[in-house]
Design a protein around this motif. Structure first.
Motif, PDB file in Angstrom:
ATOM      1  N   SER A 170      19.155 -13.208  29.894  1.00 29.54           N
ATOM      2  CA  SER A 170      19.323 -11.760  29.855  1.00 29.54           C
ATOM      3  C   SER A 170      18.285 -11.089  30.735  1.00 29.54           C
ATOM      4  O   SER A 170      17.322 -11.712  31.184  1.00 29.54           O
ATOM      5  N   THR A 171      18.512  -9.795  30.970  1.00 31.41           N
ATOM      6  CA  THR A 171      17.550  -8.961  31.687  1.00 31.41           C
ATOM      7  C   THR A 171      17.184  -7.806  30.768  1.00 31.41           C
ATOM      8  O   THR A 171      18.063  -7.125  30.237  1.00 31.41           O
ATOM      9  N   ILE A 172      15.875  -7.603  30.569  1.00 26.34           N
ATOM     10  CA  ILE A 172      15.385  -6.548  29.687  1.00 26.34           C
ATOM     11  C   ILE A 172      14.790  -5.451  30.552  1.00 26.34           C
ATOM     12  O   ILE A 172      13.914  -5.708  31.385  1.00 26.34           O
ATOM     13  N   ARG A 173      15.298  -4.231  30.361  1.00 27.83           N
ATOM     14  CA  ARG A 173      14.870  -3.080  31.160  1.00 27.83           C
ATOM     15  C   ARG A 173      14.218  -2.027  30.259  1.00 27.83           C
ATOM     16  O   ARG A 173      14.291  -2.134  29.028  1.00 27.83           O
ATOM     17  N   PRO A 174      13.592  -1.005  30.834  1.00 29.88           N
ATOM     18  CA  PRO A 174      12.965   0.030  30.009  1.00 29.88           C
ATOM     19  C   PRO A 174      13.935   0.596  28.976  1.00 29.88           C
ATOM     20  O   PRO A 174      15.098   0.866  29.280  1.00 29.88           O
ATOM     21  N   GLU A 216       8.343  -0.715  32.866  1.00 29.44           N
ATOM     22  CA  GLU A 216       8.797  -0.517  34.252  1.00 29.44           C
ATOM     23  C   GLU A 216       9.327  -1.834  34.786  1.00 29.44           C
ATOM     24  O   GLU A 216       8.800  -2.902  34.459  1.00 29.44           O
ATOM     25  N   GLY A 217      10.367  -1.757  35.616  1.00 31.64           N
ATOM     26  CA  GLY A 217      10.926  -2.953  36.209  1.00 31.64           C
ATOM     27  C   GLY A 217      11.922  -3.629  35.288  1.00 31.64           C
ATOM     28  O   GLY A 217      12.488  -3.013  34.384  1.00 31.64           O
ATOM     29  N   ALA A 218      12.151  -4.912  35.517  1.00 28.32           N
ATOM     30  CA  ALA A 218      13.139  -5.680  34.744  1.00 28.32           C
ATOM     31  C   ALA A 218      12.590  -7.075  34.487  1.00 28.32           C
ATOM     32  O   ALA A 218      12.092  -7.743  35.399  1.00 28.32           O
ATOM     33  N   GLN A 233       3.705  -9.261  39.422  1.00 29.46           N
ATOM     34  CA  GLN A 233       4.061  -8.959  40.801  1.00 29.46           C
ATOM     35  C   GLN A 233       5.515  -9.334  41.096  1.00 29.46           C
ATOM     36  O   GLN A 233       6.112 -10.167  40.406  1.00 29.46           O
ATOM     37  N   PRO A 234       6.115  -8.722  42.146  1.00 30.79           N
ATOM     38  CA  PRO A 234       7.492  -9.068  42.515  1.00 30.79           C
ATOM     39  C   PRO A 234       7.647 -10.565  42.777  1.00 30.79           C
ATOM     40  O   PRO A 234       6.744 -11.227  43.299  1.00 30.79           O
ATOM     41  N   ALA A 235       8.806 -11.090  42.387  1.00 28.50           N
ATOM     42  CA  ALA A 235       9.187 -12.479  42.625  1.00 28.50           C
ATOM     43  C   ALA A 235       8.237 -13.477  41.966  1.00 28.50           C
ATOM     44  O   ALA A 235       8.091 -14.614  42.430  1.00 28.50           O
ATOM     45  N   MET A 236       7.597 -13.074  40.861  1.00 27.34           N
ATOM     46  CA  MET A 236       6.689 -13.947  40.133  1.00 27.34           C
ATOM     47  C   MET A 236       7.022 -13.900  38.645  1.00 27.34           C
ATOM     48  O   MET A 236       7.798 -13.062  38.195  1.00 27.34           O
ATOM     49  N   GLU A 254       9.769  -4.542  43.411  1.00 21.29           N
ATOM     50  CA  GLU A 254       9.239  -3.753  42.306  1.00 21.29           C
ATOM     51  C   GLU A 254       8.418  -4.596  41.341  1.00 21.29           C
ATOM     52  O   GLU A 254       8.776  -5.726  41.023  1.00 21.29           O
ATOM     53  N   GLY A 255       7.310  -4.026  40.866  1.00 21.58           N
ATOM     54  CA  GLY A 255       6.507  -4.692  39.856  1.00 21.58           C
ATOM     55  C   GLY A 255       7.159  -4.604  38.484  1.00 21.58           C
ATOM     56  O   GLY A 255       8.057  -3.796  38.241  1.00 21.58           O
ATOM     57  N   LEU A 256       6.713  -5.453  37.588  1.00 16.63           N
ATOM     58  CA  LEU A 256       7.163  -5.467  36.198  1.00 16.63           C
ATOM     59  C   LEU A 256       5.981  -5.126  35.306  1.00 16.63           C
ATOM     60  O   LEU A 256       4.903  -5.712  35.445  1.00 16.63           O
ATOM     61  N   HIS A 257       6.179  -4.169  34.400  1.00 17.20           N
ATOM     62  CA  HIS A 257       5.136  -3.735  33.468  1.00 17.20           C
ATOM     63  C   HIS A 257       5.732  -3.782  32.069  1.00 17.20           C
ATOM     64  O   HIS A 257       6.723  -3.112  31.795  1.00 17.20           O
TER      65      HIS A 257
END
Length: 232
Positions: A83-87, A70-72, A49-52, A110-113
């Motif tokens: 770092s930030t990992i994106r799709p 999905e998400g970051a 979930q966002p911010a978790m 935004e959610g993270l998947h």
């Protein structure tokens, strides 16, 4: 021989902030018939979930791969990596003699998947390490793109095990195949969509253990994304 592991057969836990499915035994989910496959130990499909996220926690003697859908995913670790990992990006960590890290979804909306993958290393006590690489969609479309390997060839991330991980994006009717050398095995994980594997239909979340098959033949029944592990 192809043994299918349906998405609905996976372990499941909903912690509110985290909705997770376990292809193999993990945490409170224990199934002695599904402890892993060859050196592949964990495939968790996580929605955060966002911010978790996951607060700082330790690992050792494991090769860990994160594959964001999905998400970051924001990462911090005891090796001073941030770092930030994106799709499209693949993160690899060698836990080795021991690391701590945290993983968070810092988006407020935004959610993270993502998929969390653990592979047993060939040797314990390795020096911890970290890699992150981007693989564009065009590199994976209509083919099997090597994204992790023991020697880092073709720009893949390096893992300390005789295992090769491929990613593919298929459209309906597109076909790809992979030859398995004698004594090798494969695990197929469907990330999105539907495909056939040697004529058998699989959908998102399904997996399959493949042994004593000379060829892994795949065809998209819909637009699909998949991961294929070639294992000793």
């Amino acid at each position: 021989m192809v043994r299918i592991r349906k998405a609905s057969q996976r372990g499941h836990a909903d912690h509110g902030w985290l909705n997770t499915y376990h292809t193999f035994s993990f945490a409170d989910y224990y199934d002695p018939a599904h402890m892993g496959f060859r050196a592949l130990r964990v495939i968790n499909e996580d929605r955060v979930q966002p911010a978790m996220g996951f607060p700082t926690h330790p690992h050792r003697d494991m090769e860990i791969i994160s594959y964001v859908l999905e998400g970051a995913l924001e990462h911090r670790d005891s090796m001073d990596n941030g770092s930030t990992i994106r799709p499209g990006e693949v993160q690899q960590m060698t836990a080795g003699t021991g690391i701590t890290h945290s993983e968070f979804n810092h988006s407020a909306s935004e959610g993270l998947h993502f998929l969390q993958i653990w592979i047993l290393p060939a040797h314990n006590g390795l020096t911890p390490g970290y890699q992150q690489k981007y693989f564009a969609p065009d590199e994976k479309r209509g083919c099997l793109r090597l994204i992790a390997s023991p020697d880092g060839r073709e720009g893949s991330v390096t893992i300390h095990q005789d295992a090769h991980l491929f990613a593919s994006l298929l459209e309906k009717g597109e076909r790809v195949s992979h030859s398995l050398h004698p004594g090798r095995h494969a695990w197929l994980q469907i990330v999105r969509g539907e495909v056939t594997l040697n004529g058998q239909q699989l959908a998102a979340g399904d997996g399959a253990a493949i042994s004593d098959e000379p060829t892994v033949a795949l065809e998209g029944l819909t637009s699909a994304e998949l991961l294929l592990f070639d294992l000793a």
